[in-house]
Motif scaffolding. Structure first.
Motif, PDB file in Angstrom:
ATOM      1  N   GLU A  99      -3.861   4.615  21.370  1.00 38.05           N
ATOM      2  CA  GLU A  99      -4.288   3.607  20.408  1.00 38.05           C
ATOM      3  C   GLU A  99      -3.776   3.991  19.024  1.00 38.05           C
ATOM      4  N   ILE A 100      -3.066   3.074  18.376  1.00 37.00           N
ATOM      5  CA  ILE A 100      -2.550   3.304  17.025  1.00 37.00           C
ATOM      6  C   ILE A 100      -3.435   2.573  16.026  1.00 37.00           C
ATOM      7  N   ILE A 101      -3.925   3.289  15.034  1.00 37.22           N
ATOM      8  CA  ILE A 101      -4.757   2.701  13.980  1.00 37.22           C
ATOM      9  C   ILE A 101      -3.996   2.873  12.670  1.00 37.22           C
ATOM     10  N   SER A 102      -3.534   1.758  12.094  1.00 35.32           N
ATOM     11  CA  SER A 102      -2.670   1.805  10.906  1.00 35.32           C
ATOM     12  C   SER A 102      -3.440   1.358   9.667  1.00 35.32           C
ATOM     13  N   LYS A 103      -3.253   2.082   8.559  1.00 38.53           N
ATOM     14  CA  LYS A 103      -3.924   1.738   7.307  1.00 38.53           C
ATOM     15  C   LYS A 103      -2.942   1.782   6.140  1.00 38.53           C
ATOM     16  N   ASP A 104      -3.235   0.940   5.152  1.00 35.41           N
ATOM     17  CA  ASP A 104      -2.369   0.746   3.993  1.00 35.41           C
ATOM     18  C   ASP A 104      -2.774   1.700   2.865  1.00 35.41           C
ATOM     19  N   SER A 105      -1.807   2.472   2.373  1.00 38.99           N
ATOM     20  CA  SER A 105      -2.075   3.362   1.235  1.00 38.99           C
ATOM     21  C   SER A 105      -2.025   2.632  -0.103  1.00 38.99           C
ATOM     22  N   GLN A 106      -1.547   1.374  -0.090  1.00 41.09           N
ATOM     23  CA  GLN A 106      -1.405   0.573  -1.306  1.00 41.09           C
ATOM     24  C   GLN A 106      -0.489   1.242  -2.332  1.00 41.09           C
ATOM     25  N   SER A 107       0.411   2.112  -1.875  1.00 40.89           N
ATOM     26  CA  SER A 107       1.355   2.843  -2.737  1.00 40.89           C
ATOM     27  C   SER A 107       0.650   3.751  -3.735  1.00 40.89           C
ATOM     28  N   ASN A 108      -0.568   4.155  -3.415  1.00 35.91           N
ATOM     29  CA  ASN A 108      -1.386   4.959  -4.320  1.00 35.91           C
ATOM     30  C   ASN A 108      -1.776   6.267  -3.643  1.00 35.91           C
ATOM     31  N   PRO A 109      -1.457   7.427  -4.242  1.00 34.11           N
ATOM     32  CA  PRO A 109      -1.790   8.704  -3.596  1.00 34.11           C
ATOM     33  C   PRO A 109      -3.282   8.880  -3.330  1.00 34.11           C
ATOM     34  N   ASN A 110      -4.114   8.442  -4.262  1.00 34.54           N
ATOM     35  CA  ASN A 110      -5.554   8.566  -4.043  1.00 34.54           C
ATOM     36  C   ASN A 110      -6.017   7.708  -2.877  1.00 34.54           C
ATOM     37  N   ARG A 111      -5.473   6.508  -2.787  1.00 33.71           N
ATOM     38  CA  ARG A 111      -5.807   5.631  -1.664  1.00 33.71           C
ATOM     39  C   ARG A 111      -5.286   6.215  -0.353  1.00 33.71           C
ATOM     40  N   ALA A 112      -4.100   6.820  -0.389  1.00 38.05           N
ATOM     41  CA  ALA A 112      -3.553   7.444   0.819  1.00 38.05           C
ATOM     42  C   ALA A 112      -4.491   8.534   1.332  1.00 38.05           C
ATOM     43  N   ALA A 113      -5.006   9.356   0.425  1.00 33.46           N
ATOM     44  CA  ALA A 113      -5.951  10.399   0.821  1.00 33.46           C
ATOM     45  C   ALA A 113      -7.227   9.796   1.379  1.00 33.46           C
ATOM     46  N   GLU A 114      -7.683   8.714   0.755  1.00 35.38           N
ATOM     47  CA  GLU A 114      -8.931   8.072   1.191  1.00 35.38           C
ATOM     48  C   GLU A 114      -8.809   7.512   2.604  1.00 35.38           C
ATOM     49  N   VAL A 115      -7.716   6.766   2.876  1.00 37.14           N
ATOM     50  CA  VAL A 115      -7.591   6.170   4.207  1.00 37.14           C
ATOM     51  C   VAL A 115      -7.300   7.238   5.263  1.00 37.14           C
ATOM     52  N   ALA A 116      -6.608   8.316   4.873  1.00 39.24           N
ATOM     53  CA  ALA A 116      -6.395   9.423   5.810  1.00 39.24           C
ATOM     54  C   ALA A 116      -7.728  10.051   6.196  1.00 39.24           C
ATOM     55  N   ALA A 117      -8.601  10.255   5.201  1.00 41.70           N
ATOM     56  CA  ALA A 117      -9.931  10.789   5.494  1.00 41.70           C
ATOM     57  C   ALA A 117     -10.711   9.850   6.391  1.00 41.70           C
ATOM     58  N   LEU A 174       5.780   0.554  -3.524  1.00 40.61           N
ATOM     59  CA  LEU A 174       6.525   1.216  -2.453  1.00 40.61           C
ATOM     60  C   LEU A 174       6.561   0.384  -1.164  1.00 40.61           C
ATOM     61  N   ALA A 175       6.138  -0.879  -1.239  1.00 44.03           N
ATOM     62  CA  ALA A 175       6.002  -1.692  -0.032  1.00 44.03           C
ATOM     63  C   ALA A 175       7.319  -1.886   0.715  1.00 44.03           C
ATOM     64  N   GLY A 176       8.447  -1.747   0.020  1.00 42.95           N
ATOM     65  CA  GLY A 176       9.725  -1.866   0.718  1.00 42.95           C
ATOM     66  C   GLY A 176       9.869  -0.864   1.842  1.00 42.95           C
ATOM     67  N   PHE A 177       9.240   0.314   1.691  1.00 42.72           N
ATOM     68  CA  PHE A 177       9.311   1.332   2.730  1.00 42.72           C
ATOM     69  C   PHE A 177       8.581   0.903   3.998  1.00 42.72           C
ATOM     70  N   ALA A 178       7.625  -0.013   3.859  1.00 48.28           N
ATOM     71  CA  ALA A 178       6.812  -0.433   5.003  1.00 48.28           C
ATOM     72  C   ALA A 178       7.135  -1.852   5.451  1.00 48.28           C
ATOM     73  N   GLU A 179       8.210  -2.409   4.934  1.00 50.34           N
ATOM     74  CA  GLU A 179       8.565  -3.791   5.245  1.00 50.34           C
ATOM     75  C   GLU A 179       8.684  -4.031   6.753  1.00 50.34           C
ATOM     76  N   ALA A 180       9.180  -3.044   7.478  1.00 47.54           N
ATOM     77  CA  ALA A 180       9.420  -3.217   8.910  1.00 47.54           C
ATOM     78  C   ALA A 180       8.280  -2.682   9.777  1.00 47.54           C
ATOM     79  N   ASP A 181       7.154  -2.300   9.161  1.00 39.98           N
ATOM     80  CA  ASP A 181       6.057  -1.695   9.930  1.00 39.98           C
ATOM     81  C   ASP A 181       5.609  -2.572  11.094  1.00 39.98           C
ATOM     82  N   GLU A 182       5.390  -3.847  10.816  1.00 38.34           N
ATOM     83  CA  GLU A 182       4.866  -4.734  11.861  1.00 38.34           C
ATOM     84  C   GLU A 182       5.807  -4.778  13.054  1.00 38.34           C
ATOM     85  N   TYR A 183       7.108  -4.881  12.779  1.00 39.15           N
ATOM     86  CA  TYR A 183       8.091  -4.937  13.859  1.00 39.15           C
ATOM     87  C   TYR A 183       8.142  -3.618  14.630  1.00 39.15           C
TER      88      TYR A 183
END
Length: 424
Positions: free
Chosen positions: A81-99, A49-58
């Motif tokens: 302050e913005i703290i950004s984390k990568d979900s790696q396109s994985n729902p379990n990882r998304a939950a982990e980094v959100a926590a 799903l990385a295409g969805f985040a292609e423009a994140d840095e900009y």
């Protein structure tokens, strides 16, 4: 009044005494001369799903510049302050980094975008921990019903803005109605949150397509990252399908489209959600990318501007291309709009130390953003508000592809930029 510390007290007590110190430090931060409010951000920087985040840095770079002088709330300036984390396109990882963001970084607001695989697990973590959450870039049905939302009840801390399946169906029918092709449609729906929502008999495509006179051929759910679509192609050929639609990740569509050519299946209209959003995907298909179609949530032609910077949709897209050398992509607008809403909420909240006050400010939002108006008082269901949707087609202009808007009946203020072409 409820503070962040009391709002999470039950979790902290259950997690152990070691969690108490960061909560105390967090509150002390709020009383500094220039207090800091932390915003967590989750996005699929890597994976399919990385295409969805292609423009994140900009986009995040531009937002940080806009926030550099702080935001005013009740006569006091707050650093953001913005703290950004990568979900790696994985729902379990998304939950982990959100926590991690909620319980480790102790963010005050959390935001997320890019399909139910990111949005839903982040929202669920925010709801459990009573942290204000704003999300986008996921049709509202998989967001709401995919999280077991109950109409009339909804959620307490989590809010979403985007369009719904009814809007994409309307946009697709508007486009297909111009084509004059047979009303036989092949459906490609993966066994994931999006695919199950799109293919749902009542809430998805089947019922409204039938009402409009279309015959949907749905051979059933396929597993994501499938390497063989032969059975689907055979079913579509046998039924005489001249239209193919569905919701796929880019690798799955590339596999299907290559096998369709090998097996002599040549539909006249191919309209796929998710996979065909990005110019990089279309370019990777070579000449077979010409004429493919998709929903269009945002484009340089959208007549909207940022409430935060005053930048027009055209200038934001052009700025990205100038800075990166890459074509604009649709998520640029919605990623920017997330932080427009955050800024507006920060400015209006009665007490930024109280999560309930922040949630109250979210529910009171009525903001014209770079993707359109965001106003949760006008939503189709609890916790949801909608933005406009049109339909577009990738058409080759010289050596490059451009996504041209070809159908706009639901949003006539967004101009049509080309006529629909039939494949082949």
């Amino acid at each position: 009044m409820r503070t962040k510390t009391t709002a999470r007290r039950s979790f902290l007590l259950g997690a152990g005494a070691f969690m108490a110190a960061p909560a105390i430090l967090k509150n002390s931060r709020a009383y500094a001369a220039t207090p800091t409010l932390r915003v967590g951000h989750v996005s699929p920087r890597t994976g399919p799903l990385a295409g969805f985040a292609e423009a994140d840095e900009y986009v995040l770079g531009g937002i940080e510049k806009a926030f550099a002088g702080g935001l005013e709330n009740n006569g006091k300036t707050w650093n953001v302050e913005i703290i950004s984390k990568d979900s790696q396109s994985n729902p379990n990882r998304a939950a982990e980094v959100a926590a991690d963001l909620i319980l480790g970084d102790e963010v005050d607001i959390i935001v997320a975008a890019s399909t139910p695989d990111t949005v839903n697990p982040v929202s669920d973590q925010a709801e459990i921990n009573e942290v204000p959450c704003i999300t986008t870039d996921c049709p509202w049905q998989p967001y709401f019903f995919g999280r077991n939302g109950v109409p009339g009840e909804g959620f307490t801390s989590t809010y979403h803005f985007f369009w719904g399946l009814e809007d994409i169906i309307g946009a697709f029918l508007d486009m297909w109605g111009q084509s004059g092709v047979a009303k036989k449609v092949g459906g490609l729906f993966p066994n994931d949150a999006d695919g199950n929502a799109w293919g749902h008999p009542e809430l998805g495509l089947p019922t409204p397509l039938a009402a409009a006179g279309y015959d949907l051929v749905d051979p059933g759910r396929y597993q994501p990252l499938s390497d063989d679509f032969s059975n689907y192609i055979a079913a579509f050929k046998n039924a005489g399908c001249e239209i193919v639609t569905g919701n796929m990740i880019p690798p799955d569509f590339a596999t299907f489209w290559a096998q369709a050519a090998q097996q002599g299946f040549n539909p006249k209209v191919v309209t796929i959600g998710k996979a065909l959003l990005f110019p990089s995907v279309i370019e990777s298909l070579g000449d077979r990318g010409d004429g493919l179609s998709s929903e269009v949530w945002w484009s340089p032609s959208h007549p909207f501007s940022s409430s935060l910077t005053g930048t027009s949709a055209g200038d934001l897209a052009g700025g990205y291309s100038a800075a990166t050398g890459r074509p604009w992509t649709q998520p640029i607008g919605f990623k920017h709009a997330l932080f427009e809403v955050v800024a507006d909420v920060i400015k209006r909240a009665e007490d930024l130390e109280d999560p309930e006050a922040i949630v109250s400010a979210i529910t009171g939002t009525n903001l014209d953003t770079i993707v359109g108006n965001v106003n949760w008082a006008n939503g189709p269901i609890n916790n949801v508000t909608k933005t406009p949707l049109v339909a577009g087609q990738w058409q080759k202009q010289g050596d490059a592809y451009d996504l041209r808007i070809v159908a706009n009946s639901a949003a006539p203020n967004i101009p049509i930029t080309a006529d629909l072409k039939i494949l082949g």
